[in-house]
Motif scaffolding. Sequence first.
Motif, PDB file in Angstrom:
ATOM      1  N   ARG A 180      -5.958   3.312  -3.373  1.00  0.00           N
ATOM      2  CA  ARG A 180      -6.479   2.370  -4.362  1.00  0.00           C
ATOM      3  C   ARG A 180      -6.012   0.951  -4.058  1.00  0.00           C
ATOM      4  O   ARG A 180      -6.795  -0.001  -4.116  1.00  0.00           O
ATOM      5  CB  ARG A 180      -6.020   2.777  -5.771  1.00  0.00           C
ATOM      6  N   ARG A 181      -4.744   0.816  -3.692  1.00  0.00           N
ATOM      7  CA  ARG A 181      -4.230  -0.516  -3.356  1.00  0.00           C
ATOM      8  C   ARG A 181      -4.860  -1.051  -2.080  1.00  0.00           C
ATOM      9  O   ARG A 181      -5.166  -2.242  -1.982  1.00  0.00           O
ATOM     10  CB  ARG A 181      -2.703  -0.467  -3.213  1.00  0.00           C
TER      11      ARG A 181
ATOM     12  N   ALA B  67      -8.238  -2.272  -2.905  1.00  0.00           N
ATOM     13  CA  ALA B  67      -8.169  -3.522  -3.664  1.00  0.00           C
ATOM     14  C   ALA B  67      -7.942  -4.706  -2.716  1.00  0.00           C
ATOM     15  O   ALA B  67      -8.607  -5.747  -2.833  1.00  0.00           O
ATOM     16  CB  ALA B  67      -7.056  -3.448  -4.701  1.00  0.00           C
TER      17      ALA B  67
ATOM     18  N   CYS C 138       0.817  -1.210   0.000  1.00  0.00           N
ATOM     19  CA  CYS C 138       0.000   0.000   0.000  1.00  0.00           C
ATOM     20  C   CYS C 138       0.849   1.257   0.000  1.00  0.00           C
ATOM     21  O   CYS C 138       0.334   2.354  -0.173  1.00  0.00           O
ATOM     22  CB  CYS C 138      -0.945   0.003   1.197  1.00  0.00           C
TER      23      CYS C 138
ATOM     24  N   SER D 134      -1.079   4.435  -1.006  1.00  0.00           N
ATOM     25  CA  SER D 134      -2.017   4.258  -2.119  1.00  0.00           C
ATOM     26  C   SER D 134      -3.355   3.761  -1.582  1.00  0.00           C
ATOM     27  O   SER D 134      -3.477   2.594  -1.190  1.00  0.00           O
ATOM     28  CB  SER D 134      -1.442   3.264  -3.135  1.00  0.00           C
TER      29      SER D 134
END
Length: 522
Positions: free
Chosen positions: A234-235, A238, A216, A232
């Motif tokens: 987004r990570r 996910a 991340c 991140s």
Amino acid sequence: MAAPMEESWSWFPALALGVSLVKCLFISAYHSTDFEVHRNWLAITHSLPVSRWYHENTSEWTLDYPPLFAWFEYGLSHVARHFDRSMLLVENLNYASPSTVLFQRLSVIFTDLLFIFAARECCRCVQEQKGSRDLLNRPSFILAVLLIWNFGLLIVDHIHFQYNGFLFGFLLLSVAKHLQAQHLQGALLFAILLNLKHIYLYVAPAYGVFLLRSYCFTQDNKDGSVRWGSFSLRRLLALGGIVVSVCALSFGPFIAMGQLPQVLSRLFPFKRGLCHAYWAPNIWALYNVLDKGVVVLGAKLKLLEEAELPRASMTGGLVQEFQHAVLPSVSPSVALVCTLLSILPAVAHLWLRPSGPGGFLRCLLICALGSFMFGWHVHEKAILIAILPLSILAVQSREDAGIYLVLTTTGHYSLFPLVFTAAELPIKVLLMLIFVIFSFTALRKLHSSQGSLLHPLESVYLLGLAPVAVACEVVFPLSPWQQKLPFLPLLVTSVYCSLGVCYSFLRMYCSLLRGHHKHKQM
């Protein structure tokens, strides 16, 4: 982690086929109560509606694995009906027809294909020695043998009976994906594994910290160090999506039926007691024997009135709660705190000084050993959670190879009482000797230029396993003590082996905190 050289892998199918044929030889061997456990789960999942799976209690061996494993048993049951439909009747307790035995044994062998595939993926992750044609100088070959021919898995799965190979396939494949920097795939595989068997919560802290810190956050350097300012979202989303999706798929139907508390009560039965049926070789084995020793010594010195002390039946061979006679009794909360404290330095080290996938693997091993050492109601078979991943490090570092030899020899011998029948004694002794001889010979040759793998005292300790084995396996069964103290060999085995496991845990910690491994990054 460096990829191995592109060389012939013609030896790998031969290894895999050879071990599969050996497993077939054990089809008619002794099997434990775990055989009936899994037969009963086949019957439950096949014959009853989902709403009754975690309520059914006709047998004492109730369903106590996470829902994904229940669905795994459900899938197997549709193949089992072609062998013998009677095995799928819930009321057929202790049913073991020849067709049932054949199916159950073959199901373990077949699902082990995932473990074999995972072993090959791990072998592809290790760094080869350039130009070597000798297989004993190839880390990939040695690692393949240490994994596929692992002594513990052979006797636990294919004699005693369980599906550990199938489960370890997910663990090793997940580790391999992280070593290959395929972190989302690795996270998915581990999430599936947790929903197949929750004992792998032992290593969840290593996964959580590694993925948060080294996935991340954007990686800057090859050693896995990261920038704090490059988080991140987004990570993170996910990763969270993967975990939530797998858990929703697994537990969702039971949540919808309002059965989550019932499922969790089956998964975490804290009333089973501090120790399993016989003591796993961990810190609580030493604590238990110290308690008994204080009682005996205190009674002889007339410092304690033995008649007034509580009777702690810790070696009765049964799963039960008990109170220590003199020392403070250990509760689940105390065991949890001890476990968390034992792994905290390693987890903190992984967060503060990330060193790539190699650092993750070391933290995973310490989490596995720390949980084994201090956990509540630890099964002796859980030592394999540390032994198998440690094989990957053993072929890369002399320091790790030494730790591996102590831990694998001690840990594997501690599994001997699982197979206690006379007919299987020569089998387990022969398999153990072959595996130990190969491990010592191959790792010594691989690291021959770096000095001795073991210190003199370590060698003396390991040699001490021989007289312990003779006393417990040969002398004691022929002695009059067998009737008076039937569980004495279990006590001796667990206590002696716990010394080696505790030592390996401390040595691994010292290696991690010294940064000894930095000489050979993965």
